[in-house]
Design a protein around this motif. Sequence first.
Motif, PDB file in Angstrom:
ATOM      1  N   UNK A  82     -18.142 -43.764 -48.830  1.00  0.00           N
ATOM      2  CA  UNK A  82     -18.292 -43.922 -50.285  1.00  0.00           C
ATOM      3  C   UNK A  82     -19.239 -42.838 -50.791  1.00  0.00           C
ATOM      4  N   UNK A  83     -18.864 -41.586 -50.523  1.00  0.00           N
ATOM      5  CA  UNK A  83     -19.718 -40.476 -50.914  1.00  0.00           C
ATOM      6  C   UNK A  83     -19.693 -40.293 -52.420  1.00  0.00           C
ATOM      7  N   UNK A  84     -20.813 -39.939 -53.020  1.00  0.00           N
ATOM      8  CA  UNK A  84     -20.805 -39.599 -54.450  1.00  0.00           C
ATOM      9  C   UNK A  84     -20.129 -38.251 -54.666  1.00  0.00           C
ATOM     10  N   UNK A  85     -19.145 -38.224 -55.534  1.00  0.00           N
ATOM     11  CA  UNK A  85     -18.357 -37.023 -55.801  1.00  0.00           C
ATOM     12  C   UNK A  85     -18.348 -36.777 -57.299  1.00  0.00           C
ATOM     13  N   UNK A  86     -18.653 -35.555 -57.681  1.00  0.00           N
ATOM     14  CA  UNK A  86     -18.566 -35.141 -59.081  1.00  0.00           C
ATOM     15  C   UNK A  86     -17.578 -33.995 -59.206  1.00  0.00           C
ATOM     16  N   UNK A  87     -17.117 -33.769 -60.428  1.00  0.00           N
ATOM     17  CA  UNK A  87     -16.082 -32.765 -60.669  1.00  0.00           C
ATOM     18  C   UNK A  87     -16.560 -31.773 -61.725  1.00  0.00           C
ATOM     19  N   UNK A  88     -16.081 -30.546 -61.568  1.00  0.00           N
ATOM     20  CA  UNK A  88     -16.300 -29.502 -62.563  1.00  0.00           C
ATOM     21  C   UNK A  88     -14.947 -28.910 -62.922  1.00  0.00           C
ATOM     22  N   UNK A  89     -14.654 -28.863 -64.205  1.00  0.00           N
ATOM     23  CA  UNK A  89     -13.355 -28.371 -64.658  1.00  0.00           C
ATOM     24  C   UNK A  89     -13.562 -27.216 -65.625  1.00  0.00           C
ATOM     25  N   UNK A  90     -12.723 -26.204 -65.498  1.00  0.00           N
ATOM     26  CA  UNK A  90     -12.805 -25.052 -66.389  1.00  0.00           C
ATOM     27  C   UNK A  90     -11.471 -24.332 -66.411  1.00  0.00           C
ATOM     28  N   UNK A  91     -11.233 -23.625 -67.504  1.00  0.00           N
ATOM     29  CA  UNK A  91     -10.043 -22.790 -67.612  1.00  0.00           C
ATOM     30  C   UNK A  91     -10.195 -21.595 -66.675  1.00  0.00           C
ATOM     31  N   UNK A  92      -9.143 -21.280 -65.943  1.00  0.00           N
ATOM     32  CA  UNK A  92      -9.229 -20.209 -64.954  1.00  0.00           C
ATOM     33  C   UNK A  92      -9.644 -18.898 -65.627  1.00  0.00           C
ATOM     34  N   UNK A  93     -10.711 -18.317 -65.095  1.00  0.00           N
ATOM     35  CA  UNK A  93     -11.225 -17.082 -65.653  1.00  0.00           C
ATOM     36  C   UNK A  93     -12.230 -17.280 -66.768  1.00  0.00           C
ATOM     37  N   UNK A  94     -12.544 -18.542 -67.117  1.00  0.00           N
ATOM     38  CA  UNK A  94     -13.475 -18.838 -68.193  1.00  0.00           C
ATOM     39  C   UNK A  94     -14.443 -19.924 -67.717  1.00  0.00           C
ATOM     40  N   UNK A  95     -15.631 -19.992 -68.316  1.00  0.00           N
ATOM     41  CA  UNK A  95     -16.612 -20.970 -67.843  1.00  0.00           C
ATOM     42  C   UNK A  95     -16.384 -22.384 -68.344  1.00  0.00           C
ATOM     43  N   UNK A  96     -15.517 -22.578 -69.335  1.00  0.00           N
ATOM     44  CA  UNK A  96     -15.338 -23.903 -69.912  1.00  0.00           C
ATOM     45  C   UNK A  96     -13.859 -24.204 -70.065  1.00  0.00           C
ATOM     46  N   UNK A  97     -13.573 -25.393 -70.552  1.00  0.00           N
ATOM     47  CA  UNK A  97     -12.188 -25.832 -70.745  1.00  0.00           C
ATOM     48  C   UNK A  97     -11.678 -25.380 -72.104  1.00  0.00           C
ATOM     49  N   UNK A  98     -10.374 -25.497 -72.365  1.00  0.00           N
ATOM     50  CA  UNK A  98      -9.864 -25.231 -73.712  1.00  0.00           C
ATOM     51  C   UNK A  98     -10.474 -26.183 -74.729  1.00  0.00           C
ATOM     52  N   UNK A  99     -10.444 -25.796 -75.974  1.00  0.00           N
ATOM     53  CA  UNK A  99     -11.098 -26.601 -76.994  1.00  0.00           C
ATOM     54  C   UNK A  99     -10.496 -27.972 -77.174  1.00  0.00           C
ATOM     55  N   UNK A 100      -9.223 -28.154 -76.906  1.00  0.00           N
ATOM     56  CA  UNK A 100      -8.593 -29.446 -77.119  1.00  0.00           C
ATOM     57  C   UNK A 100      -8.758 -30.387 -75.924  1.00  0.00           C
ATOM     58  N   UNK A 101      -9.233 -29.887 -74.789  1.00  0.00           N
ATOM     59  CA  UNK A 101      -9.304 -30.681 -73.565  1.00  0.00           C
ATOM     60  C   UNK A 101     -10.742 -31.123 -73.308  1.00  0.00           C
ATOM     61  N   UNK A 102     -10.931 -32.424 -73.095  1.00  0.00           N
ATOM     62  CA  UNK A 102     -12.248 -32.984 -72.803  1.00  0.00           C
ATOM     63  C   UNK A 102     -12.251 -33.578 -71.402  1.00  0.00           C
ATOM     64  N   UNK A 103     -13.453 -33.805 -70.896  1.00  0.00           N
ATOM     65  CA  UNK A 103     -13.614 -34.369 -69.552  1.00  0.00           C
ATOM     66  C   UNK A 103     -14.763 -35.366 -69.571  1.00  0.00           C
ATOM     67  N   UNK A 104     -14.602 -36.445 -68.830  1.00  0.00           N
ATOM     68  CA  UNK A 104     -15.658 -37.447 -68.738  1.00  0.00           C
ATOM     69  C   UNK A 104     -15.636 -38.067 -67.354  1.00  0.00           C
ATOM     70  N   UNK A 105     -16.827 -38.297 -66.812  1.00  0.00           N
ATOM     71  CA  UNK A 105     -17.031 -39.051 -65.577  1.00  0.00           C
ATOM     72  C   UNK A 105     -18.364 -39.761 -65.729  1.00  0.00           C
ATOM     73  N   UNK A 106     -18.335 -41.067 -65.776  1.00  0.00           N
ATOM     74  CA  UNK A 106     -19.539 -41.826 -66.085  1.00  0.00           C
ATOM     75  C   UNK A 106     -20.559 -41.765 -64.958  1.00  0.00           C
ATOM     76  N   UNK A 107     -20.135 -41.954 -63.714  1.00  0.00           N
ATOM     77  CA  UNK A 107     -21.035 -41.928 -62.556  1.00  0.00           C
ATOM     78  C   UNK A 107     -20.356 -41.174 -61.414  1.00  0.00           C
ATOM     79  N   UNK A 108     -21.119 -40.696 -60.416  1.00  0.00           N
ATOM     80  CA  UNK A 108     -20.495 -40.021 -59.261  1.00  0.00           C
ATOM     81  C   UNK A 108     -19.620 -40.944 -58.423  1.00  0.00           C
ATOM     82  N   UNK A 109     -19.652 -42.244 -58.680  1.00  0.00           N
ATOM     83  CA  UNK A 109     -18.844 -43.191 -57.911  1.00  0.00           C
ATOM     84  C   UNK A 109     -17.627 -43.664 -58.709  1.00  0.00           C
ATOM     85  N   UNK A 110     -17.349 -43.031 -59.833  1.00  0.00           N
ATOM     86  CA  UNK A 110     -16.167 -43.365 -60.624  1.00  0.00           C
ATOM     87  C   UNK A 110     -15.270 -42.136 -60.729  1.00  0.00           C
ATOM     88  N   UNK A 111     -14.016 -42.362 -61.074  1.00  0.00           N
ATOM     89  CA  UNK A 111     -13.057 -41.276 -61.201  1.00  0.00           C
ATOM     90  C   UNK A 111     -13.340 -40.461 -62.467  1.00  0.00           C
TER      91      UNK A 111
END
Length: 428
Positions: A82-111
């Motif tokens: 039950x390892x804590x896992x976090x995610x990082x998402x970004x548009x390829x070649x850019x540091x962030x995601x597109x403006x219309x796309x959001x991301x959420x993860x409440x805790x490292x133990x949730x999807x």
Amino acid sequence: MQLPWWWELGDPCAWTGQCRGTRRMSPATTGTFLLTVYTIFSKVHSDRNVYPSAGVLFVHVLEREYFKGEFPPYPKPGEISNDPITFNTNLMGYPDRPGWLRYIQRTPYSDGVLYGSPTAENVGKPTVIEITAYNRRTFETARHNLIINIMSAEDFPLPYQAEFFIKNMNVEEMLASEVLGDFLGAVKNVWQPERLNAINITSALDRGGRVPLPINDMKEGVYVMVGADVPFSSCLREVENPQNQLRCSQEMEPVITCDKKFRTQFYIDWCKISLVDKTKQVSTYHEVIRGEGILPDGGEYKPPSDSLKSRDYYTDFLITLAVPSAVALVLFLILAYIMCCRREGVIQLVHHSAIQKSTKELRDMSKNREIAWPLSTLPVFHPVTGEIIPPLHADNYESTNMPLMQTQQNLPHQTQIPQQQTTGKWYP
């Protein structure tokens, strides 16, 4: 090509999360959720392609169980990892995601969840999202790509759109397929459209809302926008009548007849509902008409001639330097007068000089007393007999050993003061 799948409460795939392919609702409810997209990360070690539609809510779940296979097993055999896992998402070649796309993860133990509403400008352009998973126990990473192929929708945008504010939900709770399916079902019962789609979901924090206190299980709140192909029902129009508008201005709950159809699961703030009828929206483009505000044509520009008179700046230069210099000089003289002539310590210095002068005189007198004797050593009259008492000094005394005042002694013709004895009697 993978087709979008639809929410259906009671679908075993929605509860177990073990399905890989497409999901579809029953034929009776297919029209309600026709273009709503919900994808689960595949177990295949390759890039994932998804095909959402423009203007329709897109939800993609990043499952921790999938990425656990990318990391080494748990150190102790037999124990559940039950390892804590976090995610990082970004548009390829850019540091962030597109403006219309959001991301959420409440805790490292949730999807983690990617969600948003694709725009029509990105139709036909593949959007590659890099997903990096971090194992917080082993500090290892795993990376996969999500390729989003946005497709155009035939009925985009839907002409009637309504935005609801749900007070008792967080955004990740509302993104769950069964919860969003229940809400769309309740809206369909009130609105009765032929086609109903979820357009977008936004957290109240993204609209300037405050983070709730961690008491009484308070929620952040979430805005849900839905679209339909038929006009708004009479129940939804009730919030626009004057009585309910007055109650909203007084921070009171309006009276809505269909609120009981939502109250069992969703607490809706009817004062914040927004109804948009795109069929009545007028274009904001206005043609420019010449009239007031338009400068008249003044002809060609005529620059000044070359025969300009020269100007002498010598006087201005002197005034610029002389006036500040004179003011500075006056201020300097005033400051010098205050510091040198009006000092408060002058009186103390004079007094100190007088003390030093007197001390020096006394010291000179003590070294050579033959010059002038102090008045205390001159002959005086006896207070009783009236006889003249000789001075307390003798001529043969050394002046350096003669004190200015002698101690009390029983000298001749000196009156003795009676002294009290221990027996209580007095003696002369």
